[in-house]
Design a protein around this motif. Structure first.
Motif, short mmCIF file in Angstrom:
data_model
loop_
_atom_site.label_atom_id
_atom_site.label_comp_id
_atom_site.label_asym_id
_atom_site.label_seq_id
_atom_site.Cartn_x
_atom_site.Cartn_y
_atom_site.Cartn_z
N LEU A 1 0.81 -1.22 0.00
CA LEU A 1 0.00 0.00 0.00
C LEU A 1 0.84 1.26 0.00
O LEU A 1 0.40 2.32 -0.49
N VAL A 2 2.06 1.19 0.54
CA VAL A 2 2.95 2.36 0.49
C VAL A 2 3.28 2.70 -0.96
O VAL A 2 3.23 3.87 -1.37
N SER A 3 3.60 1.69 -1.74
CA SER A 3 3.92 1.94 -3.15
C SER A 3 2.70 2.39 -3.93
O SER A 3 2.80 3.24 -4.82
N HIS A 4 1.52 1.85 -3.61
CA HIS A 4 0.29 2.33 -4.27
C HIS A 4 0.10 3.82 -4.00
O HIS A 4 -0.20 4.60 -4.92
N SER A 5 0.27 4.23 -2.75
CA SER A 5 0.11 5.64 -2.40
C SER A 5 1.12 6.51 -3.13
O SER A 5 0.76 7.55 -3.71
N ASP A 57 -6.41 3.81 -3.37
CA ASP A 57 -5.61 4.78 -4.13
C ASP A 57 -5.78 4.57 -5.63
O ASP A 57 -5.90 5.54 -6.39
N ALA A 58 -5.77 3.31 -6.06
CA ALA A 58 -5.90 3.03 -7.48
C ALA A 58 -7.26 3.47 -8.01
O ALA A 58 -7.36 4.04 -9.11
N GLN A 59 -8.30 3.24 -7.23
CA GLN A 59 -9.64 3.57 -7.71
C GLN A 59 -9.93 5.07 -7.67
O GLN A 59 -10.69 5.58 -8.49
N HIS A 60 -9.30 5.80 -6.74
CA HIS A 60 -9.56 7.25 -6.67
C HIS A 60 -8.61 8.04 -7.56
O HIS A 60 -9.05 8.75 -8.48
#
Length: 371
Positions: free
Chosen positions: A107-111, A145-148
């Motif tokens: 999730l850190v990399s997604h952000s 994060d991906a969806q927003h």
């Protein structure tokens, strides 16, 4: 060889004991003797990240990547963060895109990928940013994060409001540097809101019950304190709330989704202030109804939104910007407030801050609950 192994053992022990500077010295000695020592390169990079020495981290981690090869290299999360912090969006996106494909739960990399895609878009790499954002959305349907941010950059879909998990995550990340970052951007929303409210408030006499809605780190607190008999704050981010608590201005701080909090506080507040909060709401109707519920009769409301100056007939009155924040059409804001039962006092156009050297236009709105 024995001396080299001893240096590595010493470095590991220093790290375990939290002696980061000593660990750095030991790993640097290893690399002086053997510049391509993979373990030392990767640990030196990890230490550099922890000490915010992003240039040294890129130097060591990119060399480790070169030596290991893309398939065997595992430090994409750290390397991507470094590229982002060094304002290298192309490299950041490439590296972080690899990180999330290797580990969907990172999730850190997604952000950081979301922030880097916005940087890439802002640096005129629009087509590339849009393509990756769309693929990011497709591959990771359960990652907020991906969806927003994916939707914001790709233009695919228009959620009515930002996902609460996304908002909590991004502000937890920003909490340590939030005040300093907004100061650099010339952030003016709290002062502008108070300036607009002042003619409609009694003289500062610590007699009012006030809510700082979406209080963040408490930037509105010092401006509101002279008016307050009690000052409450509500926010989604625990780390933001920790910073607000440290300012010792709030009587109660709550972690909650804003509309749920407002709906559970009927006739509670003389004044509600919401600075740069509703830019994470597209549809403002639920927030407006919540404000009406939580205000006492004749209670005052002051808030800001980012302004949309080029609304088209087929848009609902708001637009999800590539930043992940919503912009609102002034006519839409006025209509929603009136339909909610709030009385509009004033709507003015102001610049809220700068971003990438460009002023961010906004609206400062004051309203009241009928008697």
């Amino acid at each position: 060889m024995a001396k080299l192994e001893k240096l590595i053992e010493d470095a590991e022990e220093h790290y375990r004991q939290g002696r980061l500077d000593a660990a750095v010295v030991a790993y640097e000695k290893v690399l002086k003797q053997e510049p391509d020592h993979l373990e030392a390169l990767e640990w030196r990079g990890e230490l550099a990240v922890q000490q915010d020495d992003y240039e040294r981290a890129v130097e060591t981690l990119s060399r480790a990547r070169q030596l290991r090869g893309d398939d065997a290299f595992t430090e994409y999360t750290n390397l991507g963060l470094c590229y982002y912090e060094l304002n290298m969006p192309e490299e950041a996106v490439e590296t972080l895109w690899r990180a999330v494909r290797r580990d969907a739960d990172d999730l850190v990399s997604h952000s950081n990928l979301g922030k880097s895609l916005y940087d890439l878009y802002a640096h005129d790499r629009v087509e590339e940013a849009v393509t990756i954002a769309a693929e990011w959305m497709r591959r990771f349907p359960n990652v907020p994060d991906a969806q927003h941010i994916g939707a914001a950059i790709s233009g695919l879909g228009l959620p009515d409001t930002a996902n609460a998990a996304y908002v909590e995550d991004i502000f937890n990340d920003y909490a340590p540097i939030f005040d300093e970052k907004l100061a650099e951007l010339g952030y003016r929303a709290p002062a502008l809101i108070l300036q607009a409210l002042q003619p409609h408030l009694p003289s500062p006499n610590r007699d009012l019950v006030i809510l700082d809605a979406g209080c963040g780190t408490g930037l509105c607190g010092p401006l509101l304190a002279p008016y307050c008999q009690r000052l409450d704050g509500v926010d989604l981010s625990p780390k933001m709330l920790e910073k607000a608590k440290s300012k010792q201005l709030y009587d109660r701080l709550s972690k909650a989704e804003l509309t749920a909090f407002l709906n559970n506080a009927p006739d509670m507040y003389d004044v509600i202030v919401a600075a740069d909060v509703l830019c994470y709401f597209g549809d403002l109707s639920r927030a407006a109804a919540g404000f009406l519920n939580a205000l006492v009769p004749t209670g005052r409301l002051g808030f800001s939104v980012e302004r949309m100056d080029d609304a088209t007939a087929d848009e609902p009155g708001y637009r999800l910007d590539q930043s992940g924040r919503y912009k609102h059409d002034p006519a839409y804001v006025e209509r929603v407030l009136e339909e909610s039962g709030l009385l509009i006092i004033d709507i003015t156009q102001e610049d809220l801050r700068s971003e990438y050297g460009v002023s961010v236009g906004g609206l400062i709105i004051t309203a009241a609950k009928p008697a």
